[in-house]
Design an enzyme around this catalytic site. Structure first.
Site, short mmCIF file in Angstrom:
data_model
loop_
_atom_site.label_atom_id
_atom_site.label_comp_id
_atom_site.label_asym_id
_atom_site.label_seq_id
_atom_site.Cartn_x
_atom_site.Cartn_y
_atom_site.Cartn_z
N LYS A 181 0.83 -1.20 0.00
CA LYS A 181 0.00 0.00 0.00
C LYS A 181 0.87 1.25 0.00
O LYS A 181 0.69 2.16 -0.83
CB LYS A 181 -0.92 0.01 1.22
CG LYS A 181 -1.86 1.22 1.26
CD LYS A 181 -2.61 1.32 2.58
CE LYS A 181 -1.70 1.88 3.66
NZ LYS A 181 -2.44 2.18 4.91
N ASP B 213 -6.33 0.83 0.85
CA ASP B 213 -6.43 1.15 2.27
C ASP B 213 -7.79 0.67 2.79
O ASP B 213 -8.53 -0.01 2.08
CB ASP B 213 -6.21 2.64 2.52
CG ASP B 213 -7.37 3.50 2.05
OD1 ASP B 213 -8.27 2.98 1.33
OD2 ASP B 213 -7.40 4.69 2.40
#
Length: 279
Positions: A153, A171
């Site tokens: 991420k 996320d």
């Protein structure tokens, strides 16, 4: 009812049937092609609504974005943005951050929470940048994920916004909306990333991530989504999980949609809201 309203109601009903796997009339489950078309319609609507979507962390270079993204775990971007000016004033380069006194670094990043583990990660990644990458943030996923505190991420945030390399940032907001919209049923971030990547062209991945995250933060909240004020309600198989009354839903909107400050102290010039307060 106008033709456009009728079409919207039809799409909403179709999306609802897809979520339920059928209808009393025997409607078939949504096909893969229909889901892809619906997903791309959602992105087009969000592109119009959030034409100003952007990373909500203040940064001036790849190192600052990398550090800010590591600090953003388990806290708000606003809290990070209020913390990093002091941090970067003290340690503007990887070399200087790697040489920081751990206790001093911990005290600076304390407002972001989990400050001991975050300070340890910053010391480690800064030392790795100094020792293995000549003090520069690498522009490859396989290199970034070797740094302490950096996962896929964080790596995609840096690659997409500091290097212009498309990536999908999965996320908590992106995970929630991807499932609500029927793009995936998985709860595993890497599987979600892979499945969503098959739906959209690679060139769109970074902006898609920003739009979805903006929508999740402002409208499609975790506990009480503002369904009645949602621009993609007619495309959403989860419509009705939140407040459907338009006036009540408007009261649930956040940030610039509610006339409130955003998360960045220094937002882009086209941001229609107010800058966040410095403290």
């Amino acid at each position: 009812m106008s033709a456009s309203q009728d079409s919207a109601e039809s799409e909403r009903a179709s999306a609802g049937r897809a979520r339920q796997g059928g209808s009393p009339a025997g409607a078939r489950q949504e096909s893969r092609l229909a889901m892809v078309r619906r997903a791309r319609k959602i992105d087009r609507v969000l592109a119009d609504v959030f034409s100003y979507a952007h990373p909500e962390l203040d940064f001036e270079n790849p190192f600052q974005l990398l550090v800010a993204t590591v600090l953003s775990a388990q806290t708000t971007d606003l809290r990070v943005n209020q913390t990093t000016p002091r941090l970067f004033a003290a340690y503007p380069t990887p070399e200087e951050m790697a040489a920081a006194d751990p206790a001093t670094l911990e005290e600076i990043v304390r407002p972001t929470g989990f400050f001991r583990s975050k300070a340890k990660a910053l010391l480690g990644l800064s030392a790795a940048l100094r020792d293995r990458f000549g003090g520069e943030v690498p522009g490859r996923l396989e290199d970034l994920v070797t740094l302490p505190g950096v996962g896929r991420k964080t790596a995609h945030v840096v690659l997409g916004n500091a290097f212009g390399k498309p990536g999908i940032t999965v996320d908590t907001h992106f995970q929630r909306l991807a499932r609500r919209w029927g793009w995936t049923e998985s709860k595993d971030p890497e599987k979600i990333e892979a499945e969503v990547a098959e739906i959209f062209p690679k060139k769109d991945w970074t902006l898609l991530s920003h739009r979805v995250i903006f929508h999740g933060r402002r409208i499609c909240h975790s506990r009480k989504p503002a369904c009645g004020a949602c621009p993609v309600a007619h495309l959403c198989p989860s419509f009705g999980e939140g407040e459907t009354d338009p006036e009540k839903a408007k009261k649930l909107l956040k940030y610039e949609l509610a006339g409130q400050p955003g998360q960045r102290l220094n937002p882009p010039a086209d941001y229609p809201g107010k800058p966040a307060p410095a403290a």
